[in-house]
Scaffold this active site. Structure first.
Site, PDB file in Angstrom:
ATOM      1  N   ARG A 140      29.199  13.622  29.205  1.00  0.00           N
ATOM      2  CA  ARG A 140      29.314  13.050  30.820  1.00  0.00           C
ATOM      3  C   ARG A 140      27.745  13.025  31.085  1.00  0.00           C
ATOM      4  O   ARG A 140      26.905  14.003  31.005  1.00  0.00           O
ATOM      5  CB  ARG A 140      30.049  14.159  31.431  1.00  0.00           C
ATOM      6  CG  ARG A 140      29.678  13.694  33.158  1.00  0.00           C
ATOM      7  CD  ARG A 140      30.827  14.346  33.944  1.00  0.00           C
ATOM      8  NE  ARG A 140      32.021  14.068  33.782  1.00  0.00           N
ATOM      9  CZ  ARG A 140      32.876  14.650  34.583  1.00  0.00           C
ATOM     10  NH1 ARG A 140      32.711  15.505  35.409  1.00  0.00           N
ATOM     11  NH2 ARG A 140      34.223  13.981  34.549  1.00  0.00           N
ATOM     12  N   HIS A 181      35.185   5.874  33.351  1.00  0.00           N
ATOM     13  CA  HIS A 181      35.583   7.360  32.703  1.00  0.00           C
ATOM     14  C   HIS A 181      36.983   7.000  32.015  1.00  0.00           C
ATOM     15  O   HIS A 181      38.223   7.301  32.638  1.00  0.00           O
ATOM     16  CB  HIS A 181      36.092   7.840  34.051  1.00  0.00           C
ATOM     17  CG  HIS A 181      36.393   9.739  33.808  1.00  0.00           C
ATOM     18  ND1 HIS A 181      36.282  10.146  32.807  1.00  0.00           N
ATOM     19  CD2 HIS A 181      36.412  10.558  34.910  1.00  0.00           C
ATOM     20  CE1 HIS A 181      36.636  11.379  32.813  1.00  0.00           C
ATOM     21  NE2 HIS A 181      36.754  11.964  34.471  1.00  0.00           N
ATOM     22  N   ARG A 185      37.781  19.858  34.772  1.00  0.00           N
ATOM     23  CA  ARG A 185      38.652  19.547  33.988  1.00  0.00           C
ATOM     24  C   ARG A 185      38.527  18.714  32.788  1.00  0.00           C
ATOM     25  O   ARG A 185      38.783  18.774  31.660  1.00  0.00           O
ATOM     26  CB  ARG A 185      39.618  18.347  34.935  1.00  0.00           C
ATOM     27  CG  ARG A 185      40.495  18.976  35.702  1.00  0.00           C
ATOM     28  CD  ARG A 185      40.640  18.122  37.276  1.00  0.00           C
ATOM     29  NE  ARG A 185      39.410  18.184  37.728  1.00  0.00           N
ATOM     30  CZ  ARG A 185      39.402  19.155  38.545  1.00  0.00           C
ATOM     31  NH1 ARG A 185      40.077  20.012  38.773  1.00  0.00           N
ATOM     32  NH2 ARG A 185      37.999  19.628  39.399  1.00  0.00           N
ATOM     33  N   THR A 186      37.225  17.725  32.886  1.00  0.00           N
ATOM     34  CA  THR A 186      36.970  16.751  31.458  1.00  0.00           C
ATOM     35  C   THR A 186      36.614  17.696  30.506  1.00  0.00           C
ATOM     36  O   THR A 186      36.914  17.558  29.479  1.00  0.00           O
ATOM     37  CB  THR A 186      36.140  15.676  32.057  1.00  0.00           C
ATOM     38  OG1 THR A 186      36.659  14.968  33.321  1.00  0.00           O
ATOM     39  CG2 THR A 186      36.111  14.755  30.944  1.00  0.00           C
ATOM     40  N   LYS A 223      13.288  18.626  28.861  1.00  0.00           N
ATOM     41  CA  LYS A 223      11.681  18.513  28.542  1.00  0.00           C
ATOM     42  C   LYS A 223      11.484  16.903  28.243  1.00  0.00           C
ATOM     43  O   LYS A 223      10.313  16.714  28.082  1.00  0.00           O
ATOM     44  CB  LYS A 223      11.412  19.186  27.143  1.00  0.00           C
ATOM     45  CG  LYS A 223      12.116  20.511  27.279  1.00  0.00           C
ATOM     46  CD  LYS A 223      11.813  21.067  25.934  1.00  0.00           C
ATOM     47  CE  LYS A 223      12.629  22.404  25.796  1.00  0.00           C
ATOM     48  NZ  LYS A 223      13.010  22.537  24.279  1.00  0.00           N
TER      49      LYS A 223
HETATM   50  N1   CP Z   1      38.823  14.560  36.845  1.00  0.00           N
HETATM   51  C1   CP Z   1      37.375  14.906  36.685  1.00  0.00           C
HETATM   52  O1   CP Z   1      36.602  14.109  35.972  1.00  0.00           O
HETATM   53  O2   CP Z   1      37.163  15.971  36.955  1.00  0.00           O
HETATM   54  P1   CP Z   1      35.994  16.960  36.622  1.00  0.00           P
HETATM   55  O3   CP Z   1      34.920  16.446  37.252  1.00  0.00           O
HETATM   56  O4   CP Z   1      36.206  18.390  37.016  1.00  0.00           O
HETATM   57  O5   CP Z   1      35.876  16.732  35.232  1.00  0.00           O
END
Ligand code: CP
Length: 305
Positions: free
Chosen positions: A104, A132, A53-54, A83
């Site tokens: 991320r 998040h 999703r993110t 590396k």
């Molecule tokens: N909600 C969320 O962070 O989903 P993903 O891990 O699929 O990005």
């Protein structure tokens, strides 16, 4: 600096402006004028941890605004981090190519480290169990859309509250509103940490903890289910012990308010029985869809547009 690293310092005005922008984009995201807003920008999306999703909603948001996207998935193996390149050097390099960088990473505070190496806006797409922020904002947007308000709500979080970066991002956001009470229903191994409790207390948020889902459900306006985060456990055995402690089942629907909503940041493993998906109170796929509008609003925010 227009980085978005956490929700800790957002003011209520900033949050409301982002939510209002997201609301407006929800009805205009396919307009020609919207598709030109970032037509001179390149956005880098670099994910050192898995995501559906993110990453894809950030990329969709960028594309809907007319930006070009460069993207690295599985960056632990497929970027020069493999590396041994540091996150700071990676950020410095990306800032030579892109106008904003979405990252991320599994290590808490690593995205903040990256942000110190560049003036290019960095958006935290989840750093370990820390924060998040875009998920917190899209959750707030979802609650507002579904309930028509953000004050005077009883919200229960069910499951792995200890490792929930989404919860950590929601706490500062909830503190901007009044009459919000939180209840955390979790197995004893995954209760709130001392730091999370201090954050709630320091921010004057009323909360309680329990291990009884059925008792918590009748008064809840929002039931927020949280996956037990397998990737944060030291061993599979420890995860197996707690993974299915709380599962929302069809019989639970009978004790819930008619206008309650069920949320989940997804991915879902076993936390919500799939037969619940067709109940009108199941808001989790609507919640995931809201991600695009909120992330579009966040891009415009970091570019001061
Ligand atoms: N909600 C969320 O962070 O989903 P993903 O891990 O699929 O990005």
């Amino acid at each position: 600096m227009n980085h978005i690293l956490s929700t800790n310092k957002f003011t209520k005005d900033q949050v409301e402006s982002i939510l209002a922008r997201a609301h407006s984009l929800e009805s205009s995201y396919k307009d020609e004028s919207t598709s030109k807003l970032l037509s001179d920008k390149v956005i880098a999306c670099v994910f050192f941890e898995p995501s559906t999703r993110t990453r894809l909603s950030f990329e969709t948001a960028a594309l809907r605004l007319g930006a070009k996207v460069i993207s690295v998935e599985n960056a632990m193996e497929s970027s020069s981090a493999y590396k041994g390149e540091t996150i700071e050097d990676t950020a410095r390099m990306l800032s030579c190519y892109a106008d904003a960088i979405v990252i991320r990473h599994p290590t808490p505070f690593s995205v903040e480290k990256a942000s110190k190496a560049t003036e290019t806006p960095i958006l935290n797409a989840g750093d370990g169990a820390n924060q998040h922020p875009s998920q917190g904002l899209l959750d707030l947007y979802t609650i507002q859309k579904e309930h028509g308000k953000l004050n005077d709500l009883n919200i229960i979080f069910v499951g792995d509250v200890l490792h929930s970066r989404t919860l950590n991002s929601l706490i500062p956001l909830f503190s901007l509103y009044s009459g919000i009470t939180l209840e955390f229903v979790s197995p004893k191994e995954l209760v709130l940490s001392a730091e999370q409790k201090k954050e709630l207390t320091d921010r004057n948020i009323s909360f309680k903890e329990s291990d009884n889902l059925v008792e918590a459900l009748p008064s809840a306006d929002v039931i927020y289910m949280i996956r037990v985060q397998k990737e944060r456990f030291a061993s599979e055995g420890e995860y197996d012990k707690v993974k299915d402690t709380f599962i929302l089942k069809p019989e639970h629907l009978n004790v819930m308010k008619e206008d309650a909503i069920i949320m989940h940041p997804l991915p879902r493993i076993n936390e919500i029985d799939q037969s619940i998906d067709t109940d009108k109170r199941a808001a989790y796929f609507r919640q995931a869809g809201n991600a695009v509008y909120v992330r579009m609003a966040l891009f415009l925010h970091v570019f001061n547009l």
